[in-house]
Enzyme design. Structure first.
Site, mmCIF file in Angstrom:
data_model
loop_
_atom_site.group_PDB
_atom_site.id
_atom_site.type_symbol
_atom_site.label_atom_id
_atom_site.label_comp_id
_atom_site.label_asym_id
_atom_site.label_seq_id
_atom_site.Cartn_x
_atom_site.Cartn_y
_atom_site.Cartn_z
ATOM 1 N N TRP A 146 -0.214 -48.066 -24.826
ATOM 2 C CA TRP A 146 0.613 -47.612 -23.616
ATOM 3 C C TRP A 146 1.020 -48.779 -22.690
ATOM 4 C CZ3 TRP A 146 -1.613 -50.347 -19.767
ATOM 5 C CH2 TRP A 146 -3.274 -50.713 -19.896
ATOM 6 N N LYS A 170 2.277 -42.624 -33.876
ATOM 7 C CA LYS A 170 1.331 -42.026 -32.810
ATOM 8 C C LYS A 170 1.752 -43.044 -31.778
ATOM 9 C CE LYS A 170 -2.837 -42.059 -31.320
ATOM 10 N NZ LYS A 170 -2.478 -41.911 -29.975
ATOM 11 N N PRO A 171 2.255 -42.571 -30.861
ATOM 12 C CA PRO A 171 2.419 -43.316 -29.447
ATOM 13 C C PRO A 171 1.161 -42.932 -28.692
ATOM 14 C CG PRO A 171 3.767 -41.377 -29.340
ATOM 15 C CD PRO A 171 3.166 -41.146 -30.731
ATOM 16 N N GLU A 245 -2.479 -56.004 -34.045
ATOM 17 C CA GLU A 245 -2.008 -56.865 -33.003
ATOM 18 C C GLU A 245 -3.176 -56.521 -31.884
ATOM 19 O OE1 GLU A 245 0.044 -59.188 -33.190
ATOM 20 O OE2 GLU A 245 1.217 -59.028 -34.768
ATOM 21 N N LEU A 246 -4.007 -57.326 -31.853
ATOM 22 C CA LEU A 246 -5.514 -56.803 -31.027
ATOM 23 C C LEU A 246 -5.283 -57.708 -29.677
ATOM 24 C CD1 LEU A 246 -7.589 -56.649 -34.222
ATOM 25 C CD2 LEU A 246 -6.057 -54.808 -33.232
ATOM 26 N N CYS A 279 -1.460 -58.455 -23.736
ATOM 27 C CA CYS A 279 -2.660 -58.843 -24.647
ATOM 28 C C CYS A 279 -2.375 -60.429 -24.384
ATOM 29 C CB CYS A 279 -2.380 -58.394 -26.158
ATOM 30 S SG CYS A 279 -2.510 -56.882 -26.340
ATOM 31 N N GLU A 376 -11.234 -60.026 -22.082
ATOM 32 C CA GLU A 376 -10.086 -59.684 -21.371
ATOM 33 C C GLU A 376 -10.189 -58.695 -20.249
ATOM 34 O OE1 GLU A 376 -7.945 -57.566 -24.121
ATOM 35 O OE2 GLU A 376 -6.048 -58.732 -23.978
HETATM 36 C C1 SIN Z 1 1.305 -57.328 -25.605
HETATM 37 O O1 SIN Z 1 0.938 -58.661 -25.064
HETATM 38 O O2 SIN Z 1 0.612 -56.492 -25.303
HETATM 39 C C2 SIN Z 1 2.766 -57.560 -25.882
HETATM 40 C C3 SIN Z 1 3.672 -58.219 -24.949
HETATM 41 C C4 SIN Z 1 4.918 -58.926 -25.620
HETATM 42 O O3 SIN Z 1 5.532 -58.445 -26.605
HETATM 43 O O4 SIN Z 1 5.237 -60.009 -24.992
#
Ligand code: SIN
Length: 471
Positions: A146, A170-171, A245-246, A279, A376
């Site tokens: 999101w 699936k968004p 991508e976590l 992230c 985080e």
């Molecule tokens: C992310 O960090 O969730 C993606 C941000 C980006 O692509 O810079």
């Protein structure tokens, strides 16, 4: 706003639905389908059938359609940004920036579709010819978050389509409307029925079916490390390819040789983009003792200029957090730090009566035992900790299971390059708080993920390598 799934070019509603709310007002925006296991299976059938024709098109034909999608997104950037601000909360100008950033991936991969090259290898047996060709992996399941409702979709779908793959998407159930509009534009751009299928709803129901399906050859996921681990375990049964991508826990290092004004400007970008809900957002600041006061004073002054509010108000620079759980997490991190001796220099107030608003907060006297230095936060909290030597800060910055992004500020090239080399992160911003770019690899070390998105690296993850030996 579109309140439908799309499978094989057919848009449809379901009896069961999920409500979607505006995080700035808590008002109901609409409902989207709560998809069933049958829907999930039909989406795979459609993607699997469409794969036959989509993967057989020439690279030029695919590239032209992806390019048409890029142009349409560009034409509709205001409308998409408006939808995004309403469902996700980020300020409208920032949402526009995300639409443009996300669309750079579409443009880049429209071009890259034409450059999927193979090679020939010298044989060691006379008369033999050895060829390597690249083929699309097949049906790809994309599960997106999101926090970047447009860019995380385009960064996955554009390379998948360029490679010749078809997609079941699936968004996030928190931000489905941006996704649905993007996919409607893809259809308008001439991307054929079945090539992109979208289902909204419960992640476990939908991805449970996709995980079990042999025809789904790859899962690409952006989200938490905990869910990433679950996906990795489930994917084992059918040995799917994975891109994950976590979570991150980015350190931001300011040495005594930094340009402090530059470091402050970039710190604001890196920490408060999307209210800290990224992230790659800085999660913890390390400032060398001799410049601690100078950095902190200027940083706090800039933080105090930020304006929290509804993203549709022109003067808001920070929107709400996504939901009550996100607010609770930030509050827990602040409370824990204060209980362990941190001082609040600014912020620390939470107003979630109308929307999920948290004021940007800066903490001083921060130590490694505080939760915000270990996990985080995903919110507008900036804990500042002091360090003495480079060896010490490198050790502290690397002492985490995460390895997505790190930032280091120094005007001495030897120091900057040393930090670049020693930091165990997939992305290192050297004097740069915003390194993400469509042509560059995005992804993490350690528990921050697998694979890379963006650039030439991002398309490889959607390709199989076929070796042909001609006797
Ligand atoms: C992310 O960090 O969730 C993606 C941000 C980006 O692509 O810079």
């Amino acid at each position: 706003m579109i309140e439908k799934n799309v499978v094989n070019g057919q848009w449809y509603e379901t009896e069961q639905t999920i409500p979607v709310f505006n995080p700035a007002t808590k008002e109901l925006l609409g409902h989207v389908p709560s998809s069933s296991a049958d829907d999930a299976l039909r989406a795979v059938d459609a993607a699997s059938d469409a794969f036959v024709t989509w993967s057989s098109l020439t690279a030029d034909a695919r590239a032209d359609k992806i390019d048409a999608w890029y142009r349409l997104i560009n034409e509709h950037r205001d409308e998409i940004a408006d939808i995004m601000t309403r469902e996700q909360g980020k300020p409208f100008v920032e949402a526009l920036g995300e639409v443009d950033y996300g669309n750079q991936y579409v443009r880049w991969y429209a071009e890259e579709a034409r450059r999927i090259y193979g090679e020939t290898i010298p044989a060691s047996v006379p008369g033999k010819r050895l060829f390597v060709e690249k083929e699309p992996v097949g049906v790809v399941a994309a599960i997106t978050p999101w926090n970047f409702p447009a860019a995380m979709i385009t960064r996955k779908l554009a390379p998948a389509l360029a490679a010749g793959c078809t997609v079941v998407l699936k968004p996030s159930e928190e931000t489905p409307f941006t996704a649905l509009r993007l996919v409607e534009l893809a259809e308008e751009a001439g991307i054929p029925a079945g090539v992109i299928n979208v289902l909204t709803g419960d992640a476990a129901t939908i991805s449970g079916v996709w995980q079990a399906e042999r025809r789904v050859r790859k899962i690409t996921f952006t989200g938490s490390t905990a869910v990433g681990k679950l996906i990795m375990r489930q994917a084992a049964d059918t040995i799917k390819k994975l891109s994950l991508e976590l979570g991150g826990h980015a350190p931001f290092i300011v040495t005594e040789n930094a340009d402090i004004d530059k470091a402050v400007t970039q710190a604001i970008r890196s920490k408060f983009r999307n209210g800290g809900q990224a992230c790659v957002a800085t999660n913890r600041f390390y400032v060398q003792a001799s410049v601690l006061d100078a950095f902190t004073e200027k940083f706090v002054a800039e933080v105090n200029k930020l304006k929290v509010g509804n993203g549709l108000d022109a003067d808001s620079t920070i929107g709400p957090l996504i939901n009550a759980k996100a607010v609770e997490k930030v509050k827990a991190h602040i409370d824990d730090a204060v209980a362990k001796g941190a001082t609040i220099l600014t912020g620390g107030t939470i107003d979630d009566s109308v929307g999920y608003f948290v004021t940007p907060t800066v903490l001083a006297n921060v130590t490694e035992d505080m939760i915000c230095m270990q996990e985080e936060t995903f919110g507008p909290l900036a804990p500042i900790s002091v360090f003495e030597t480079l060896a010490e800060v490198i050790e502290r910055a690397n002492n985490t299971p995460y390895g997505l992004a790190a930032y280091a500020f120094s005007e001495r090239i030897d120091e900057a390059l040393l930090l670049g080399k020693k930091l165990e992160y997939g992305i290192v911003g050297l004097n740069d708080g915003a390194p993400s770019a469509a042509q560059a690899p995005f992804g993490g070390y350690k528990e921050s993920g697998l694979g890379r998105e963006g650039g030439v690296y991002g398309i490889e993850d959607y390709l199989e390598v076929k070796y042909l030996s001609l006797g």
